[in-house]
Scaffold this motif. Structure first.
Motif, short mmCIF file in Angstrom:
data_model
loop_
_atom_site.label_atom_id
_atom_site.label_comp_id
_atom_site.label_asym_id
_atom_site.label_seq_id
_atom_site.Cartn_x
_atom_site.Cartn_y
_atom_site.Cartn_z
N HIS A 177 -41.96 -2.67 29.33
CA HIS A 177 -40.96 -1.65 29.72
C HIS A 177 -39.71 -1.84 28.86
O HIS A 177 -38.65 -2.23 29.36
CB HIS A 177 -40.58 -1.80 31.20
CG HIS A 177 -41.75 -1.70 32.14
ND1 HIS A 177 -42.27 -0.48 32.55
CD2 HIS A 177 -42.51 -2.65 32.72
CE1 HIS A 177 -43.31 -0.70 33.36
NE2 HIS A 177 -43.47 -2.01 33.47
N PRO A 178 -39.82 -1.56 27.55
CA PRO A 178 -38.69 -1.86 26.64
C PRO A 178 -37.38 -1.21 27.07
O PRO A 178 -36.31 -1.72 26.74
CB PRO A 178 -39.16 -1.33 25.29
CG PRO A 178 -40.49 -0.71 25.49
CD PRO A 178 -40.99 -1.03 26.85
N GLU A 179 -37.46 -0.13 27.85
CA GLU A 179 -36.23 0.57 28.25
C GLU A 179 -35.35 -0.28 29.19
O GLU A 179 -34.16 -0.02 29.32
CB GLU A 179 -36.56 1.93 28.90
CG GLU A 179 -37.22 1.87 30.28
CD GLU A 179 -38.72 1.52 30.26
OE1 GLU A 179 -39.29 1.31 29.17
OE2 GLU A 179 -39.32 1.45 31.36
N VAL A 180 -35.92 -1.33 29.82
CA VAL A 180 -35.08 -2.13 30.74
C VAL A 180 -34.06 -2.99 29.99
O VAL A 180 -33.11 -3.48 30.58
CB VAL A 180 -35.90 -3.04 31.71
CG1 VAL A 180 -36.84 -2.21 32.58
CG2 VAL A 180 -36.62 -4.15 30.98
N GLU A 181 -34.26 -3.12 28.67
CA GLU A 181 -33.31 -3.93 27.89
C GLU A 181 -31.87 -3.46 28.10
O GLU A 181 -30.95 -4.27 28.22
CB GLU A 181 -33.67 -3.89 26.40
CG GLU A 181 -32.76 -4.77 25.58
CD GLU A 181 -33.17 -4.92 24.11
OE1 GLU A 181 -34.39 -4.91 23.80
OE2 GLU A 181 -32.26 -5.05 23.28
N SER A 182 -31.69 -2.15 28.19
CA SER A 182 -30.33 -1.60 28.33
C SER A 182 -29.72 -1.90 29.70
O SER A 182 -28.54 -1.67 29.92
CB SER A 182 -30.36 -0.09 28.10
OG SER A 182 -31.13 0.51 29.14
N LYS A 183 -30.53 -2.39 30.64
CA LYS A 183 -30.03 -2.71 31.98
C LYS A 183 -29.50 -4.14 32.08
O LYS A 183 -29.08 -4.58 33.15
CB LYS A 183 -31.13 -2.49 33.03
CG LYS A 183 -31.53 -1.05 33.21
CD LYS A 183 -30.36 -0.23 33.72
CE LYS A 183 -30.76 1.16 34.14
NZ LYS A 183 -31.58 1.19 35.34
N ILE A 184 -29.59 -4.89 30.98
CA ILE A 184 -29.17 -6.29 31.01
C ILE A 184 -27.86 -6.45 30.24
O ILE A 184 -27.85 -6.35 29.01
CB ILE A 184 -30.28 -7.20 30.46
CG1 ILE A 184 -31.57 -6.97 31.26
CG2 ILE A 184 -29.85 -8.68 30.54
CD1 ILE A 184 -32.81 -7.54 30.62
N ALA A 185 -26.78 -6.67 30.98
CA ALA A 185 -25.46 -6.81 30.34
C ALA A 185 -25.34 -8.16 29.67
O ALA A 185 -24.71 -8.29 28.62
CB ALA A 185 -24.36 -6.62 31.37
N GLU A 186 -25.95 -9.19 30.27
CA GLU A 186 -25.86 -10.54 29.73
C GLU A 186 -27.02 -11.36 30.28
O GLU A 186 -27.36 -11.24 31.47
CB GLU A 186 -24.53 -11.20 30.15
CG GLU A 186 -24.33 -12.60 29.59
CD GLU A 186 -23.00 -13.25 30.02
OE1 GLU A 186 -22.34 -12.70 30.93
OE2 GLU A 186 -22.64 -14.30 29.45
N LEU A 187 -27.63 -12.16 29.42
CA LEU A 187 -28.61 -13.16 29.85
C LEU A 187 -27.95 -14.53 29.71
O LEU A 187 -27.50 -14.91 28.62
CB LEU A 187 -29.86 -13.11 28.96
CG LEU A 187 -30.82 -14.30 29.12
CD1 LEU A 187 -31.44 -14.36 30.51
CD2 LEU A 187 -31.91 -14.26 28.04
#
Ligand code: AGV
Ligand code: CA
Length: 310
Positions: free
Chosen positions: A139-149
């Motif tokens: 689900h590559p689109e979830v990348e934009s939901k991560i502000a910081e790891l």
């Protein structure tokens, strides 16, 4: 407003201490917990996670059990710690466990949480990156939901902690367990704040630190923390490496972002051969914000202050 956090841990004693701290942080809104079956046995690790949430009054936080495994298993001697923690008296005052258990496996649950998050969230990961890598692949689109790891893993300018036949010792275990997962995450554009061994080597679990919780004997979360710390002793005697506050230092960043000094480092993850799992400086690598120098005394005091009388 409190910062929304999703938390992935892998059930070691230090992970459980981290969960305990996290439940006390005012500025943090813990939304969900996933458990990776890495440095633990998954059943007791999920059970003890739910008991800690119960004890801390955070029963509303859902927990999802991981099913995906990396190629390089942890030693069984370490993985049994969750069994012992799950039997501690302070966590067994009541017969029932009321914290919520997700019907989904961790990777599917994490993907769902991320895709339905109304705003980008912070991910705190203190075990291998397997669940996140799966989400990014499927689900590559979830990348934009991560502000910081915020991730505990790697060893940049210091020796690793993997002592295995056929390995050169340059890797840290969370990356070594699933090197391809770490590489996938490092190839994303997610902002990464990394706590490698370079920083965590500076916060060994000393007898003074563990015993300082004795002054707060009778407060449930302090008892739990002191017991978890006491259970780490013997590590140096049997492995030649100290048990450190690897994950709890990483977790403390969410409450005290200036406990460490940071350096921006370009690095890549090696996935093959005798150095697999190594995080190595490379001009072609991606930029990570890397913890370098720790105020150790301030960190120990922070843990005690947060858990005292609670
Ligand atoms: O490499 C550090 C990671 C941290 O996330 N884990 C332990 C922490 O949870 C693996 C590990 C390295 N040495 C260990 C480990 C030891 N002696 N016992 C248990 N786990
Ligand atoms: Ca861990």
């Amino acid at each position: 407003m409190a910062r929304a956090i999703y938390f992935d841990h892998d059930g070691a004693l230090d992970d459980l201490l981290s969960l305990t701290l996290l439940t006390r942080y005012r500025g943090v809104s813990l939304k969900g917990v996933t458990v990776t079956p890495a440095d633990c046995l998954i059943e007791p690790a999920v059970s003890v996670t739910r008991k800690i949430l119960d004890l801390a009054g955070a029963q509303h936080v859902p927990v999802a059990a991981g099913t995906l495994a990396g190629p390089n298993p942890f030693p069984l001697e370490w993985r049994v710690d969750a069994l012992r923690a799950d039997a501690l008296p302070v966590l067994n005052q009541r017969a029932e466990n009321t914290a919520r258990l997700s019907p989904l496996p961790a990777h599917l649950q994490l993907a769902e949480w991320l895709s339905t998050a109304p705003e980008p969230v912070t991910l705190l990961m203190i075990g291998p990156l397997t669940n996140l890598a799966w989400c990014l692949r499927e689900h590559p689109e979830v990348e934009s939901k991560i502000a910081e790891l915020v991730f505990m893993g790697g060893a940049i300018d210091v020796a690793g902690n993997v002592d295995r036949p056929g390995h050169d010792g340059s890797a840290e275990w969370n990356v070594y367990w699933d090197p391809a997962a770490a590489r996938r995450v490092f190839e994303s554009e997610i902002p990464i704040t990394l706590f490698p061994l370079d920083a965590t080597d500076q916060v060994p679990i000393t007898p003074e630190f563990a015993r300082s919780f004795g002054r707060h004997y009778g407060s449930p979360l302090s008892d739990l923390a002191g017991s978890l710390l006491a259970m780490t002793f013997g590590c140096f005697e049997t492995t030649g490496f100290s048990y450190c506050c690897w994950d709890s230092l990483t977790t403390s960043y969410l409450a005290e972002p200036d406990l460490c000094e940071f350096e921006d480092v370009r690095c890549v993850v090696l996935t093959e051969g005798v150095s697999q799992g190594r995080t190595v400086r490379a001009d072609s690598g991606r930029l990570v914000k890397c913890a370098k120098k720790v105020d150790a005394q301030r960190f120990y005091r922070h843990c005690l202050d947060v858990l005292a009388e609670s």
